[in-house]
Design a protein around this motif. Structure first.
Motif, PDB file in Angstrom:
ATOM      1  N   ALA A 137       0.832  -1.203   0.000  1.00  0.00           N
ATOM      2  CA  ALA A 137       0.000   0.000   0.000  1.00  0.00           C
ATOM      3  C   ALA A 137       0.869   1.256   0.000  1.00  0.00           C
ATOM      4  CB  ALA A 137      -0.935  -0.004   1.212  1.00  0.00           C
ATOM      5  N   LEU A 138       1.956   1.232   0.791  1.00  0.00           N
ATOM      6  CA  LEU A 138       2.865   2.366   0.817  1.00  0.00           C
ATOM      7  C   LEU A 138       3.513   2.583  -0.542  1.00  0.00           C
ATOM      8  CD1 LEU A 138       4.363   4.585   2.343  1.00  0.00           C
ATOM      9  CD2 LEU A 138       6.060   2.850   3.031  1.00  0.00           C
ATOM     10  N   GLU A 140       2.250   1.728  -3.484  1.00  0.00           N
ATOM     11  CA  GLU A 140       1.254   2.264  -4.397  1.00  0.00           C
ATOM     12  C   GLU A 140       1.003   3.748  -4.111  1.00  0.00           C
ATOM     13  OE1 GLU A 140      -2.220  -0.125  -4.082  1.00  0.00           O
ATOM     14  OE2 GLU A 140      -1.360  -1.846  -5.149  1.00  0.00           O
ATOM     15  N   SER A 141       0.966   4.127  -2.824  1.00  0.00           N
ATOM     16  CA  SER A 141       0.757   5.534  -2.476  1.00  0.00           C
ATOM     17  C   SER A 141       1.895   6.391  -3.011  1.00  0.00           C
ATOM     18  CB  SER A 141       0.645   5.670  -0.954  1.00  0.00           C
ATOM     19  OG  SER A 141       0.543   7.035  -0.580  1.00  0.00           O
ATOM     20  N   GLU A 142       3.132   5.901  -2.841  1.00  0.00           N
ATOM     21  CA  GLU A 142       4.274   6.661  -3.351  1.00  0.00           C
ATOM     22  C   GLU A 142       4.232   6.769  -4.882  1.00  0.00           C
ATOM     23  OE1 GLU A 142       7.569   4.581  -1.747  1.00  0.00           O
ATOM     24  OE2 GLU A 142       7.487   5.574   0.213  1.00  0.00           O
ATOM     25  N   ARG A 144       1.525   6.698  -6.749  1.00  0.00           N
ATOM     26  CA  ARG A 144       0.460   7.621  -7.094  1.00  0.00           C
ATOM     27  C   ARG A 144       0.914   9.073  -6.935  1.00  0.00           C
ATOM     28  NH1 ARG A 144      -3.330   5.098  -4.684  1.00  0.00           N
ATOM     29  NH2 ARG A 144      -3.259   6.129  -2.667  1.00  0.00           N
ATOM     30  N   TYR A 311      -7.617  12.069  -5.976  1.00  0.00           N
ATOM     31  CA  TYR A 311      -6.906  13.262  -5.522  1.00  0.00           C
ATOM     32  C   TYR A 311      -7.493  14.489  -6.207  1.00  0.00           C
ATOM     33  CZ  TYR A 311      -3.238  16.820  -5.404  1.00  0.00           C
ATOM     34  OH  TYR A 311      -2.549  17.996  -5.254  1.00  0.00           O
TER      35      TYR A 311
END
Length: 789
Positions: A137-138, A140-142, A144, A311
């Motif tokens: 998840a981290l 993918e967040s980075e 994104r 976002y």
């Protein structure tokens, strides 16, 4: 003091702690192959094994995830067959009990004999699935964040406490003109303008020391060598423990705004007097400056492949007065950006469907936002991953409301320029005409003037009045406000007459040829306006040929008017009158402009520029059109289309333009309705000189009162159109209803009533009129009454 566990509660035992921590002991006999020793309950729980199921090494291999199996087994064998005593590895299994994929970490020690042979493996299997999911998840967040940042048109960066960068987006790299790794270590102080370096460095040190948000503004040298004004905003970053770990920053190019500000300051310092005199113009300029500054930011967001909002930036959120959590996860087309505008949800949904296929979409939008109605240039672009697959969609919008308002102000300014051209041209022509009249009247006052010269001056005044009347007619026809007098006429005969009229205008070096219909072509239009339009086209052709060439005027019937100037083609019966010259031609980019009001190649004051506008106005008001084709260096062709009329049964029905002598009105009585005392006095005297008995009243109400007393006392009513209260057309309608046999003749120089509603079948004579024209019109109306009686 001790704490006892309840019966069956193992949480306080070593086995219970292993279950909570998801840790299981592993022991493997390596002396003769790979033989598992007894599996603990914790092991069976992690691997999804029943208590009564045997578990071999091969069973463990089969539980390995297919994508990890070969790699994991290879690593295990290399560890056993080497001299290492430690074995650590992470891999996935598929639990047979529920089919779940679980991440495991193996930590083990390999016991060996004195000669290095493996004897036994002792260790633990740890279920790290939750940790692996969190790490993914981290990641993918980075990723994104990286996609959003690299799509932004402004430089963005993340800095560390030592001043170097941990991340820089694509716009940052392009501004510096260096690769990514060099950009991370780049010393931005090297590109500061010397005038700003000391201040910026001082403010930067103070801002970083404050551990609070801070802003810097100054000039920086871009990779292409240009100095750009940049405004940067930095926000502090902290780790989960609250420790400061650096800053995140973004920079906006404000060069245009700064230059506009400098220019405005210069104007304020050097042009104070002009500013006071042109307040309106400067107010518009200031509004444009504000628009440049206020619309410098874009609305920007990021959508997943389902169209849900991932976002939205601060500008976009400010536009709908919302927070990020208010729109996160919503379908983009259902958000407040579009929900207040009817039909916009379907437009945005269809745009997303196109973007998700890999195509960009662009559109202009008018949206009803909380701040009011706003106009936007809207784009929606796909975001591709490293495999070229659409992984997200990026919507962007630029607010163009202020730009549209500025464009409207510019159009208004252009209209005022056009009015100035019209004023100059009309004033020039009318002053010439008034000069002739004034000079002639001055000479007529002289007693010693001979009769011959007196007649010449009187004729000059009469001719000048006719020319002034034609000029006002051109103005009204250009505006399509000219009250026309449609008549059926033979187009071929009229063209022959006009050709004889224009031959002296053309000069001896221009040959005029006619190509007329074999049979008579009749049309319905105002003959005088037709003559004026055709003469205008011929004079323009003469000027285009510089006095030498050939002019062809042809007449034929057609059954369609082609599509022109945004209007569809139109079928019907029409007469086409073509004027073809061998002149210089018209540039393609000027073919539409030549019909615009005041378009002319002459200097201001030397012509009104209404010739072609008047011709187009006449054609359209007559139910027709004008078409133009041209080839540079070869010539041009203008075609006037007029509605075709049926061939009259009697030649007497065909209109003939010409002058007649004044006819006596003796024995007839006329009721004159005129509100202007000077015009009324002159009209009554003129009609008395023609032999008519006259009764003059100042308005329509008084006229109806006189008629009510004795309707048989008058043979005709002669009324002005524009009067206070009931106008002339309304009066004529009432007379027709109450006294059907009493003819009415209307007169006017110009009337919006006539232009919009025509004269409803009544005779009309336009001011200024001659004695002959007035006599002929009145006699015709009275004669037609007699025929009806």
């Amino acid at each position: 003091m001790s704490y006892a566990s309840a019966p069956g509660d193992v949480s306080g035992t070593p086995a219970g702690l292993q279950q909570i921590a998801k840790v299981a002991a592993v022991m493997l006999d390596l002396r003769h192959g790979f033989r598992n020793e007894r599996r603990s309950p914790e092991y069976r729980a992690i691997h999804g094994l029943a208590a009564d199921v045997d578990d071999t090494h091969e069973d463990w291999v089969q539980r390995l995830h297919p994508e990890d199996r070969d790699r994991t087994v290879q690593h295990f064998l290399e560890a056993v067959n080497s001299a290492t005593e430690q074995f650590s590895y992470q891999y996935r299994i598929i639990r047979p009990s529920d089919g779940q994929v679980r991440w495991l970490a193996t930590e083990a020690r390999i016991e060996r004999s004195s000669d290095g042979k493996p004897l036994r493996l002792v260790g633990a299997h740890i279920d790290i699935t939750d940790l692996a999911i969190a790490k993914e998840a981290l990641r993918e967040s980075e990723e994104r964040f990286r996609l959003i940042a690299n799509s932004a048109p402004v430089p963005m960066w993340v800095s560390k406490t030592d001043g170097t960068r941990a991340f820089a987006n694509q716009a940052y790299l392009e501004f510096l003109g260096v690769p990514y790794e060099q950009a991370l270590a780049f010393d931005w102080r090297k590109i500061l303008h010397p005038d700003h370096a000391a201040r910026i460095i001082r403010e930067s040190i103070a801002g970083e020391a404050s551990l609070k948000p801070f802003t810097l503004e100054g000039r920086y040298r871009r990779a292409d060598g240009q100095w750009r004004w940049m405004r940067s905003e930095s926000q502090p970053r902290r780790d989960p423990a609250g420790r400061h770990i650096g800053f995140i920053g973004v920079a906006h190019d404000v060069t245009v705004a700064k230059e506009a500000e400098t220019e405005l300051r210069r104007l304020n310092e050097t042009l104070e007097q002009r500013i006071r005199e042109r307040t309106t113009q400067l107010a518009s300029s200031e509004a444009q400056m504000r628009a440049i500054i206020e619309t410098s930011n874009q609305y920007q967001g990021l959508l997943d492949i389902e169209g849900n909002v991932l976002y939205a930036n601060a500008t976009a959120l400010a536009g709908i007065r919302a927070n990020a959590q208010d729109v996160a996860g919503m379908p983009f087309w259902n958000t407040p950006w579009f929900s207040g505008t009817e039909g916009m949800r379907d437009v945005v949904r269809n745009a997303f469907r196109t973007a998700i296929t890999g195509e960009s979409v662009r559109a202009e939008m008018r949206l009803n936002l909380p701040a009011g109605e706003r106009f936007f240039d809207f784009t929606m672009r796909p975001v591709f991953d490293q495999h070229g697959v659409v992984s997200a969609v990026l919507p962007e919008a630029v607010d163009t409301t202020e730009r549209r308002q500025a464009e409207e102000a510019l159009r208004q300014s252009q209209k005022m320029d056009a009015v100035g051209q019209l004023t100059g041209g009309v004033a020039h022509d009318f002053n010439n005409l008034l000069t002739i009249i004034r000079s002639a009247t001055d000479f007529l006052r002289r007693r010693e003037l001979s009769e011959g010269r007196r007649r010449r001056y009187i004729d000059a005044i009469s001719d000048t009045v006719d020319r002034a009347s034609k000029l006002t007619g051109q103005l009204l026809a250009f505006a399509r406000r000219q009250p026309l007098t449609p008549q059926v006429f033979d187009v071929g005969s009229q063209v022959e007459s006009i050709a004889q009229l224009i031959r002296p205008l053309m000069g001896g070096r221009i040959q005029i040829d006619l190509d007329l219909c074999d049979v008579s072509c009749f049309a319905t239009a105002d003959i005088a306006q037709f003559e004026t339009a055709l003469v205008n086209l011929a004079v323009n052709a003469r000027d285009a040929m510089a006095g030498e060439g050939s002019l062809l005027i042809s007449v034929k019937t057609v059954d369609v008017i082609p599509a022109l100037r945004g209007h569809a083609s139109r079928g019907g019966e029409f007469v086409a009158i073509s004027v073809t010259d061998t002149g210089s031609g018209i540039p393609a980019d000027k073919l539409d402009a030549i019909f615009e009001p005041f378009f002319t190649t002459k200097d201001v004051g030397k012509g009104t520029g209404l010739g072609l506008s008047q011709a187009l106005g006449f054609a359209k008001q007559s139910g027709g059109e004008i078409k133009v084709t041209s080839v540079m260096g070869e010539g041009s062709t203008f075609v006037i289309y007029l509605p075709q009329a049926e061939t009259p049964a009697d030649d007497a029905e065909v209109a003939i333009a010409g002058a007649e002598a004044a006819i006596s009105g003796r024995g007839h009585s006329v009721l004159v309705v005129e509100d202007n005392e000077d015009v009324g006095q002159f009209s009554t005297e003129l009609l008395k000189d023609l032999g008519y008995a006259i009764k003059w009243v100042p308005n329509a109400r008084e006229a109806l009162r006189v008629l009510a007393e004795d309707e048989l006392a008058f043979d005709l009513v002669f009324s002005d159109v524009i009067m206070p209260g009931m106008n002339g057309v309304e009066l004529a309608v009432v007379i027709r209803e109450r006294y059907p046999g009493l003819p009415v003749v209307l007169t006017s120089g110009y009337s919006s009533v006539l232009a919009e509603n025509a004269h409803r079948g009544f005779e009309l004579i336009q001011k200024p009129y001659s004695v002959e024209a007035l006599s002929r019109t009145l006699r015709k109306a009275i004669s037609e009454r007699r025929v009806l009686e």
